[in-house]
Design a protein around this motif. Structure first.
Motif, PDB file in Angstrom:
ATOM      1  N   TYR A 168      27.226 106.002  69.487  1.00  0.00           N
ATOM      2  CA  TYR A 168      28.404 106.724  69.007  1.00  0.00           C
ATOM      3  C   TYR A 168      28.689 106.415  67.545  1.00  0.00           C
ATOM      4  O   TYR A 168      29.082 107.299  66.776  1.00  0.00           O
ATOM      5  CB  TYR A 168      29.592 106.330  69.884  1.00  0.00           C
ATOM      6  N   TRP A 169      28.469 105.165  67.145  1.00  0.00           N
ATOM      7  CA  TRP A 169      28.814 104.775  65.776  1.00  0.00           C
ATOM      8  C   TRP A 169      27.806 105.320  64.776  1.00  0.00           C
ATOM      9  O   TRP A 169      28.173 105.626  63.638  1.00  0.00           O
ATOM     10  CB  TRP A 169      28.940 103.261  65.685  1.00  0.00           C
ATOM     11  N   MET A 170      26.557 105.472  65.188  1.00  0.00           N
ATOM     12  CA  MET A 170      25.597 106.143  64.311  1.00  0.00           C
ATOM     13  C   MET A 170      25.966 107.615  64.149  1.00  0.00           C
ATOM     14  O   MET A 170      25.880 108.173  63.047  1.00  0.00           O
ATOM     15  CB  MET A 170      24.181 106.000  64.859  1.00  0.00           C
ATOM     16  N   LYS A 171      26.398 108.234  65.234  1.00  0.00           N
ATOM     17  CA  LYS A 171      26.851 109.627  65.147  1.00  0.00           C
ATOM     18  C   LYS A 171      28.050 109.747  64.203  1.00  0.00           C
ATOM     19  O   LYS A 171      28.148 110.694  63.412  1.00  0.00           O
ATOM     20  CB  LYS A 171      27.209 110.138  66.553  1.00  0.00           C
ATOM     21  N   THR A 172      28.964 108.771  64.276  1.00  0.00           N
ATOM     22  CA  THR A 172      30.119 108.768  63.379  1.00  0.00           C
ATOM     23  C   THR A 172      29.689 108.638  61.924  1.00  0.00           C
ATOM     24  O   THR A 172      30.195 109.342  61.045  1.00  0.00           O
ATOM     25  CB  THR A 172      31.069 107.612  63.744  1.00  0.00           C
ATOM     26  N   GLY A 173      28.738 107.732  61.664  1.00  0.00           N
ATOM     27  CA  GLY A 173      28.243 107.572  60.304  1.00  0.00           C
ATOM     28  C   GLY A 173      27.569 108.825  59.782  1.00  0.00           C
ATOM     29  O   GLY A 173      27.740 109.201  58.616  1.00  0.00           O
ATOM     30  N   GLN A 174      26.810 109.498  60.630  1.00  0.00           N
ATOM     31  CA  GLN A 174      26.145 110.730  60.217  1.00  0.00           C
ATOM     32  C   GLN A 174      27.162 111.828  59.917  1.00  0.00           C
ATOM     33  O   GLN A 174      26.976 112.619  58.980  1.00  0.00           O
ATOM     34  CB  GLN A 174      25.174 111.169  61.311  1.00  0.00           C
ATOM     35  N   TYR A 175      28.236 111.877  60.697  1.00  0.00           N
ATOM     36  CA  TYR A 175      29.275 112.869  60.423  1.00  0.00           C
ATOM     37  C   TYR A 175      29.955 112.591  59.077  1.00  0.00           C
ATOM     38  O   TYR A 175      30.158 113.507  58.267  1.00  0.00           O
ATOM     39  CB  TYR A 175      30.309 112.870  61.544  1.00  0.00           C
ATOM     40  N   LEU A 176      30.287 111.318  58.827  1.00  0.00           N
ATOM     41  CA  LEU A 176      30.920 110.971  57.556  1.00  0.00           C
ATOM     42  C   LEU A 176      29.994 111.279  56.385  1.00  0.00           C
ATOM     43  O   LEU A 176      30.447 111.718  55.317  1.00  0.00           O
ATOM     44  CB  LEU A 176      31.301 109.489  57.547  1.00  0.00           C
ATOM     45  N   ALA A 177      28.687 111.073  56.565  1.00  0.00           N
ATOM     46  CA  ALA A 177      27.736 111.350  55.491  1.00  0.00           C
ATOM     47  C   ALA A 177      27.663 112.835  55.169  1.00  0.00           C
ATOM     48  O   ALA A 177      27.335 113.214  54.032  1.00  0.00           O
ATOM     49  CB  ALA A 177      26.352 110.826  55.874  1.00  0.00           C
ATOM     50  N   SER A 178      27.970 113.677  56.154  1.00  0.00           N
ATOM     51  CA  SER A 178      27.909 115.119  55.930  1.00  0.00           C
ATOM     52  C   SER A 178      29.196 115.685  55.350  1.00  0.00           C
ATOM     53  O   SER A 178      29.244 116.874  55.035  1.00  0.00           O
ATOM     54  CB  SER A 178      27.593 115.833  57.255  1.00  0.00           C
ATOM     55  N   ARG A 179      30.238 114.861  55.210  1.00  0.00           N
ATOM     56  CA  ARG A 179      31.521 115.346  54.707  1.00  0.00           C
ATOM     57  C   ARG A 179      31.793 114.782  53.311  1.00  0.00           C
ATOM     58  O   ARG A 179      32.707 114.007  53.086  1.00  0.00           O
ATOM     59  CB  ARG A 179      32.646 114.966  55.664  1.00  0.00           C
ATOM     60  N   SER A 180      30.935 115.184  52.375  1.00  0.00           N
ATOM     61  CA  SER A 180      31.108 114.717  51.000  1.00  0.00           C
ATOM     62  C   SER A 180      32.317 115.346  50.324  1.00  0.00           C
ATOM     63  O   SER A 180      32.652 114.988  49.192  1.00  0.00           O
ATOM     64  CB  SER A 180      29.848 115.034  50.176  1.00  0.00           C
ATOM     65  N   ASP A 181      33.002 116.289  51.019  1.00  0.00           N
ATOM     66  CA  ASP A 181      34.173 116.909  50.409  1.00  0.00           C
ATOM     67  C   ASP A 181      35.368 115.965  50.384  1.00  0.00           C
ATOM     68  O   ASP A 181      36.266 116.129  49.555  1.00  0.00           O
ATOM     69  CB  ASP A 181      34.537 118.212  51.135  1.00  0.00           C
ATOM     70  N   PHE A 182      35.407 114.969  51.292  1.00  0.00           N
ATOM     71  CA  PHE A 182      36.521 114.023  51.238  1.00  0.00           C
ATOM     72  C   PHE A 182      36.093 112.569  51.378  1.00  0.00           C
ATOM     73  O   PHE A 182      36.911 111.666  51.187  1.00  0.00           O
ATOM     74  CB  PHE A 182      37.574 114.356  52.309  1.00  0.00           C
ATOM     75  N   VAL A 183      34.830 112.296  51.695  1.00  0.00           N
ATOM     76  CA  VAL A 183      34.331 110.923  51.763  1.00  0.00           C
ATOM     77  C   VAL A 183      33.813 110.531  50.380  1.00  0.00           C
ATOM     78  O   VAL A 183      33.088 111.307  49.745  1.00  0.00           O
ATOM     79  CB  VAL A 183      33.215 110.793  52.820  1.00  0.00           C
ATOM     80  N   PRO A 184      34.171 109.349  49.870  1.00  0.00           N
ATOM     81  CA  PRO A 184      33.745 108.944  48.515  1.00  0.00           C
ATOM     82  C   PRO A 184      32.222 108.938  48.359  1.00  0.00           C
ATOM     83  O   PRO A 184      31.480 108.709  49.316  1.00  0.00           O
ATOM     84  CB  PRO A 184      34.322 107.532  48.373  1.00  0.00           C
TER      85      PRO A 184
END
Length: 538
Positions: free
Chosen positions: A191-207
């Motif tokens: 689950y946490w790898m999936k979370t990291g992959q989602y955050l990596a795909s949201r460069s619109d608000f993730v630094p």
């Protein structure tokens, strides 16, 4: 013949005339059993080594106990003959007493360590699994508080620094956070790898710094050994496994956080073996995912207390409910059958894989293999002459049909779950994959979704509020202004911006403007409510 019928006929004719490839499944089964025996022998050797270590520890403890007994006799004899004074032999007496105490404690410590080692060695598999889950829970718990502490510290320090120094501190925090999350999420997986992959795909608000680290997680799920895949297939199909599957590609075609996909060929009497995609669930993922879902919800509630503006509890309530369904491949098979039937009935030119229902179980999903080019390979798309505009329109049509006409839609749409076929008659035909995350709307929710889109077109404020109510949003109606709702929806459905920095700038500006407008509107709403309750007041 209509274009959709032409495509369907061509699709049926192209049912894997390719010669079987991969490795013979019976041979893979033999190799898997031999490898399992080798693993068992290594495990037994480790247990024997542990037993020898335990025996050595007990012998050492016994020897120390004998030495302690003799030293105690000698010490008592010396103590009975003379009592040293502090000025002459006091220091020597203290040292001898300390040595005596150590000689008494050391055998006990060795015996306790040996007993603990023996207990751990003899623990049943269920208990060791629970200990591993407890360790995982602790790691995530410590990670959460570590990040929260550094975030609060950086935020607090920024109040007494200049703007430039504060920005520099946040850059350092983001760099540290990205490296930490990448290391921890890769080790935790699931689950946490999936979370990291989602955050990596949201460069619109993730630094940027966080995205730079987490983007290394995209398409980097470690493949599970072929032995585990074969064991799962045998557990699912029993003795019929070698008769069902003629051959299997030992190397996984793709690997996700919950399962991995292999190319295989099913046996067919008097016919060419059928080329299929075999999706096999990871052996240890079910207890890990269920615990991670529960823990993520607990941490979200804690985060809401620490930072009220970061309230992810409602979102996680919905997301985790759907993630739990991914463990049941029979549910995914049902999703595939329904969406395929719905889109075929509406004559939408897309491909949805056929499910081989007689080979599908809770942990194994078998589908006909669908060829196609990946959207992540622009060179291949250009070589095949794919019309990208036509492709995007058809993908949008497929999801519009799923959401607004049928009420059953794939809620995990991204480039990795879509292929494209260059059809000679129809042009670019999308291939839709991975229906593990699929939302089924109730009649009320389906109505609410259609009402929301109609209200946006007609700018109907009353209808937009009603649609939100039907979709399950909990609202304080006295504090809801339809114009603000329209403003938020228009921002959510804005044209995407390919430049990450510009997109983040839009997001920051929207958040800042929302905070300002929210504060003003809240004051006005409270004043109107107060006037309505006390019409005679000042």
């Amino acid at each position: 013949m209509a274009p959709a019928e032409t495509f369907e006929a061509a699709e049926q004719q192209d049912s894997s005339v390719e010669a079987p490839g991969g490795e013979d499944f019976a041979s893979l089964l033999v190799h898997a059993r031999l490898e399992a025996q080798d693993v068992a022998l290594k495990h037994l050797s480790a247990r024997v080594a542990q037993a020898w270590a335990l025996a050595g520890s007990c012998v050492l403890a016994l020897a120390l106990a004998l030495v302690q007994g003799s030293s105690m006799v000698t010490h008592q004899a010396e103590a009975s003959t003379a009592v040293p004074s502090l000025s002459t032999g006091g220091h020597w007496y203290v040292l001898s007493a300390a040595a005596l105490l150590l000689s008494q404690l050391l055998p006990v410590a060795v015996l306790l360590a040996a007993a603990a080692w023996l207990l751990y060695t003899l623990l049943p598999y269920v208990m060791t699994t629970r200990l591993a889950l407890l360790q995982r829970y602790t790691v995530i718990f410590v990670l959460f508080w570590r990040v929260a502490f550094h975030y609060k510290l950086t935020k607090l320090a920024g109040r007494w620094r200049s703007a430039a120094a504060s920005d520099q501190a946040w850059d350092g925090f983001n760099e540290w956070l990205g490296a930490l999350l990448y290391a921890k999420f890769m080790r935790l997986g699931g689950y946490w790898m999936k979370t990291g992959q989602y955050l990596a795909s949201r460069s619109d608000f993730v630094p940027d710094a966080v995205v730079a680290h987490l983007s290394r997680m995209l398409d980097s799920n470690p493949h599970r050994p072929t032995r585990q895949t074969v064991e799962t297939l045998v557990d699912a199909w029993g003795a019929a496994a070698p008769r069902r599957l003629k051959s299997l590609d030992a190397k996984a075609l793709s690997c996700g956080s919950i399962a991995q996909v292999h190319v295989g060929w099913l046996q067919r009497e008097g016919d060419t073996p059928l080329k299929v995609a075999v999706k096999v669930q990871h052996q240890d993922i079910a207890p890990l995912l269920r615990q991670d879902l529960r823990q993520s919800f607990v941490l979200a509630r804690v985060l809401r207390v620490l930072e009220p503006h970061f309230d992810f509890v409602p979102i996680l309530t919905e997301i985790n409910l759907e993630h739990a369904k991914e463990l049941d491949f029979l549910q995914e098979a049902s999703n595939l059958v329904d969406v395929r039937s719905n889109l075929a009935g509406r004559r939408v030119p897309v491909v949805v894989p056929r499910v081989v229902s007689e080979c599908t179980t809770e942990k194994v999903l078998v589908m006909e293999f669908c060829e196609g080019e990946s959207l992540k390979d622009p060179q291949a798309l250009a070589r095949r002459g794919v019309d990208l505009e036509q492709l995007v329109l058809r993908v949008c049509e497929a999801w519009a049909r799923q959401m607004f006409c049928d009420g059953v839609f794939n809620s995990d749409a991204h480039a990795g779950n879509i292929l494209v076929q260059a059809h000679p008659t129809l042009g670019a035909v999308p291939v839709l994959l991975d229906f593990g995350l699929c939302k089924r709307l109730t009649d009320v929710e389906h109505l609410g979704l259609c009402q929301m889109m109609h209200a946006m077109v007609e700018l109907d404020g009353d209808l937009i509020i009603e649609s939100f109510r039907n979709l399950g949003f909990r609202m304080v109606e006295d504090q809801i202004e339809p114009s603000e709702v329209f403003r938020d929806l228009l921002f959510a459905f804005r044209d995407s911006n390919a430049d990450a920095e510009s997109s983040r700038g839009e997001m920051r500006e929207k958040i800042s403007e929302d905070a300002r407008r929210g504060g003003v509107y809240s004051k006005e709403a409270k004043r109107h409510v107060k006037q309505a309750r006390c019409p005679g007041g000042v």
